[in-house]
Design an enzyme around this catalytic site. Sequence first.
Site, PDB file in Angstrom:
ATOM      1  N   CYS A  30     -11.231  21.810 -44.614  1.00 58.52           N
ATOM      2  CA  CYS A  30      -9.929  21.542 -44.460  1.00 58.52           C
ATOM      3  C   CYS A  30      -9.772  20.494 -46.213  1.00 58.52           C
ATOM      4  CB  CYS A  30      -9.622  19.904 -43.970  1.00 58.52           C
ATOM      5  SG  CYS A  30     -10.999  18.818 -44.423  1.00 58.52           S
TER       6      CYS A  30
ATOM      7  N   CYS B 192     -12.320  18.526 -47.442  1.00 59.64           N
ATOM      8  CA  CYS B 192     -13.255  19.262 -47.355  1.00 59.64           C
ATOM      9  C   CYS B 192     -13.792  19.917 -49.438  1.00 59.64           C
ATOM     10  CB  CYS B 192     -13.388  19.708 -46.682  1.00 59.64           C
ATOM     11  SG  CYS B 192     -14.027  19.734 -44.641  1.00 59.64           S
TER      12      CYS B 192
END
Length: 81
Positions: free
Chosen positions: A13, A16
């Site tokens: 994501c 991340c």
Amino acid sequence: MSSMIVEVLGTGCKKCQQLEANAREAIANLNLEAEVLHITDPMKIAERGVMKTPALVINGQLASQGKVPTPEQIQPLLAVD
């Protein structure tokens, strides 16, 4: 001296990706040699006992989870000997 291993645990994501970028910046700021790995497999993340992503693991030690520390916040975590 072996280089350290920094792992970003998360499914890929935005948070991340930001954590990985921040970790790389912190490593560069300290002129460290480190291998940065991005673990996206949910099973591997769960095996580590990580409940909240993104998580940052430095040399096998969980340094943070569920948040995105800034490069400045990551740098002291990297300063291990």
